[in-house]
Design a protein around this motif. Structure first.
Motif, PDB file in Angstrom:
ATOM      1  N   LEU A 174     114.514 -47.162  19.168  1.00 39.71           N
ATOM      2  CA  LEU A 174     113.402 -46.766  20.023  1.00 39.71           C
ATOM      3  C   LEU A 174     113.994 -46.085  21.246  1.00 39.71           C
ATOM      4  N   VAL A 175     113.537 -44.884  21.529  1.00 43.19           N
ATOM      5  CA  VAL A 175     114.036 -44.086  22.643  1.00 43.19           C
ATOM      6  C   VAL A 175     112.852 -43.363  23.287  1.00 43.19           C
ATOM      7  N   LEU A 176     113.112 -42.664  24.361  1.00 42.19           N
ATOM      8  CA  LEU A 176     112.132 -41.744  24.935  1.00 42.19           C
ATOM      9  C   LEU A 176     112.731 -40.353  24.887  1.00 42.19           C
ATOM     10  N   SER A 177     112.058 -39.485  24.172  1.00 38.95           N
ATOM     11  CA  SER A 177     112.511 -38.107  24.035  1.00 38.95           C
ATOM     12  C   SER A 177     111.319 -37.192  24.278  1.00 38.95           C
ATOM     13  N   TRP A 178     111.475 -36.260  25.204  1.00 38.77           N
ATOM     14  CA  TRP A 178     110.405 -35.309  25.501  1.00 38.77           C
ATOM     15  C   TRP A 178     110.623 -34.040  24.692  1.00 38.77           C
ATOM     16  N   ASN A 179     109.640 -33.673  23.896  1.00 42.47           N
ATOM     17  CA  ASN A 179     109.727 -32.491  23.048  1.00 42.47           C
ATOM     18  C   ASN A 179     108.830 -31.404  23.637  1.00 42.47           C
ATOM     19  N   PHE A 180     109.445 -30.319  24.072  1.00 42.41           N
ATOM     20  CA  PHE A 180     108.711 -29.206  24.669  1.00 42.41           C
ATOM     21  C   PHE A 180     108.277 -28.167  23.639  1.00 42.41           C
ATOM     22  N   GLN A 224      97.608 -42.154  21.110  1.00 43.30           N
ATOM     23  CA  GLN A 224      97.527 -42.177  22.568  1.00 43.30           C
ATOM     24  C   GLN A 224      97.711 -43.586  23.132  1.00 43.30           C
ATOM     25  N   ALA A 225      97.195 -44.593  22.432  1.00 44.43           N
ATOM     26  CA  ALA A 225      97.393 -45.977  22.878  1.00 44.43           C
ATOM     27  C   ALA A 225      98.866 -46.362  22.802  1.00 44.43           C
ATOM     28  N   HIS A 226      99.533 -45.962  21.725  1.00 40.56           N
ATOM     29  CA  HIS A 226     100.957 -46.275  21.588  1.00 40.56           C
ATOM     30  C   HIS A 226     101.776 -45.581  22.667  1.00 40.56           C
ATOM     31  N   LYS A 227     101.480 -44.333  22.922  1.00 42.22           N
ATOM     32  CA  LYS A 227     102.218 -43.599  23.952  1.00 42.22           C
ATOM     33  C   LYS A 227     101.997 -44.223  25.327  1.00 42.22           C
ATOM     34  N   PHE A 228     100.754 -44.575  25.621  1.00 42.61           N
ATOM     35  CA  PHE A 228     100.480 -45.220  26.914  1.00 42.61           C
ATOM     36  C   PHE A 228     101.264 -46.523  27.030  1.00 42.61           C
ATOM     37  N   TRP A 229     101.224 -47.322  25.984  1.00 36.31           N
ATOM     38  CA  TRP A 229     101.924 -48.604  26.007  1.00 36.31           C
ATOM     39  C   TRP A 229     103.434 -48.411  26.167  1.00 36.31           C
ATOM     40  N   MET A 230     104.023 -47.510  25.395  1.00 30.39           N
ATOM     41  CA  MET A 230     105.476 -47.294  25.463  1.00 30.39           C
ATOM     42  C   MET A 230     105.896 -46.770  26.835  1.00 30.39           C
ATOM     43  N   LEU A 231     105.099 -45.890  27.429  1.00 27.34           N
ATOM     44  CA  LEU A 231     105.468 -45.272  28.700  1.00 27.34           C
ATOM     45  C   LEU A 231     105.138 -46.141  29.913  1.00 27.34           C
ATOM     46  N   VAL A 276     105.578 -33.418  24.574  1.00 29.09           N
ATOM     47  CA  VAL A 276     105.196 -34.495  23.664  1.00 29.09           C
ATOM     48  C   VAL A 276     106.219 -35.622  23.763  1.00 29.09           C
ATOM     49  N   ALA A 277     105.728 -36.846  23.929  1.00 35.19           N
ATOM     50  CA  ALA A 277     106.593 -38.025  23.996  1.00 35.19           C
ATOM     51  C   ALA A 277     106.875 -38.524  22.585  1.00 35.19           C
ATOM     52  N   ASP A 278     108.150 -38.604  22.226  1.00 32.03           N
ATOM     53  CA  ASP A 278     108.592 -39.146  20.941  1.00 32.03           C
ATOM     54  C   ASP A 278     109.381 -40.420  21.190  1.00 32.03           C
ATOM     55  N   PHE A 279     109.306 -41.361  20.260  1.00 31.91           N
ATOM     56  CA  PHE A 279     109.922 -42.673  20.482  1.00 31.91           C
ATOM     57  C   PHE A 279     110.778 -43.192  19.343  1.00 31.91           C
ATOM     58  N   PHE A 280     110.488 -42.816  18.130  1.00 31.42           N
ATOM     59  CA  PHE A 280     111.198 -43.365  16.977  1.00 31.42           C
ATOM     60  C   PHE A 280     112.329 -42.432  16.587  1.00 31.42           C
ATOM     61  N   PHE A 281     113.562 -42.901  16.742  1.00 35.45           N
ATOM     62  CA  PHE A 281     114.738 -42.086  16.445  1.00 35.45           C
ATOM     63  C   PHE A 281     115.342 -42.556  15.133  1.00 35.45           C
ATOM     64  N   PHE A 282     115.106 -41.773  14.092  1.00 35.25           N
ATOM     65  CA  PHE A 282     115.646 -42.034  12.766  1.00 35.25           C
ATOM     66  C   PHE A 282     116.973 -41.312  12.655  1.00 35.25           C
ATOM     67  N   HIS A 283     118.028 -42.030  12.277  1.00 31.11           N
ATOM     68  CA  HIS A 283     119.344 -41.392  12.165  1.00 31.11           C
ATOM     69  C   HIS A 283     120.112 -42.003  11.005  1.00 31.11           C
ATOM     70  N   THR A 284     120.887 -41.168  10.348  1.00 31.21           N
ATOM     71  CA  THR A 284     121.700 -41.609   9.227  1.00 31.21           C
ATOM     72  C   THR A 284     122.911 -40.700   9.078  1.00 31.21           C
ATOM     73  N   ALA A 285     123.937 -41.229   8.465  1.00 33.26           N
ATOM     74  CA  ALA A 285     125.128 -40.427   8.179  1.00 33.26           C
ATOM     75  C   ALA A 285     125.027 -39.772   6.804  1.00 33.26           C
ATOM     76  N   LEU A 286     123.952 -40.050   6.088  1.00 38.04           N
ATOM     77  CA  LEU A 286     123.765 -39.451   4.765  1.00 38.04           C
ATOM     78  C   LEU A 286     123.569 -37.946   4.894  1.00 38.04           C
TER      79      LEU A 286
END
Length: 166
Positions: A44-50, A18-25, A115-125
């Motif tokens: 780092l992104v902002l993505s809302w997950n319903f 909750q502290a991280h989400k408050f800080w990021m937002l 839900v607020a998500d922030f870490f976007f992990f992506h790879t071409a693997l």
């Protein structure tokens, strides 16, 4: 002693999330700064997950959100019961991380509608759905808790004597 360890893990996971989400937002204001490229595979992104993982069980209306919250809280109740009865500190701590992470995401649904998500992990693997994954501190706590439970179960299996065939 295991209960105290488990409850401490619940509080730690929930508070960090909750502290991280408050800080990021509200402090960092990720919504205006995104995307921020951290590495070639992490932004780092902002993505809302319903919904839940990968937006499964998406709940964009109040009735479906209430059902999803009730479902999540029923799972949390079962895990909390397991935590309460856990004989070992590692089991209790692992369950505490899962419960705290789940409660962090439930808190988002209750206060923000998603839900607020922030870490976007992506790879071409070729790693299937993990090629693109967005998560938050609560999800990381859940992952670590489940990983600890799996490792503990492997350790417990290794400690059991092998029956001798007659």
């Amino acid at each position: 002693m295991p209960r105290a360890c488990g409850l401490a893990a619940v509080v730690l996971a929930l508070a960090l999330d909750q502290a991280h989400k408050f800080w990021m937002l509200h402090v960092f204001d990720i919504g205006l700064r995104q995307p921020i490229h951290v590495t070639s595979f992490l932004d780092l992104v902002l993505s809302w997950n319903f919904g839940v993982s990968y937006s499964l069980l998406s709940s964009q209306t109040e009735p479906t959100r209430a059902l999803l919250i009730a479902f999540q809280l029923s799972i949390v109740a079962c895990l909390a019961y397991w935590l309460w009865r856990a004989p070992r500190r590692l089991t209790a701590a692992a369950l505490g991380l899962v419960v705290g992470g789940a409660l962090g995401n439930v808190a988002d649904r209750l206060t923000r509608g998603a839900v607020a998500d922030f870490f976007f992990f992506h790879t071409a693997l070729p790693v299937g759905p993990l090629a693109n994954y967005v998560f938050n501190v609560a999800d990381a706590a859940i992952f670590i808790g489940v990983l600890l439970l799996l490792l503990e179960s492997l350790r417990a299996d290794a400690a059991r004597p092998t029956p001798i065939a007659g």
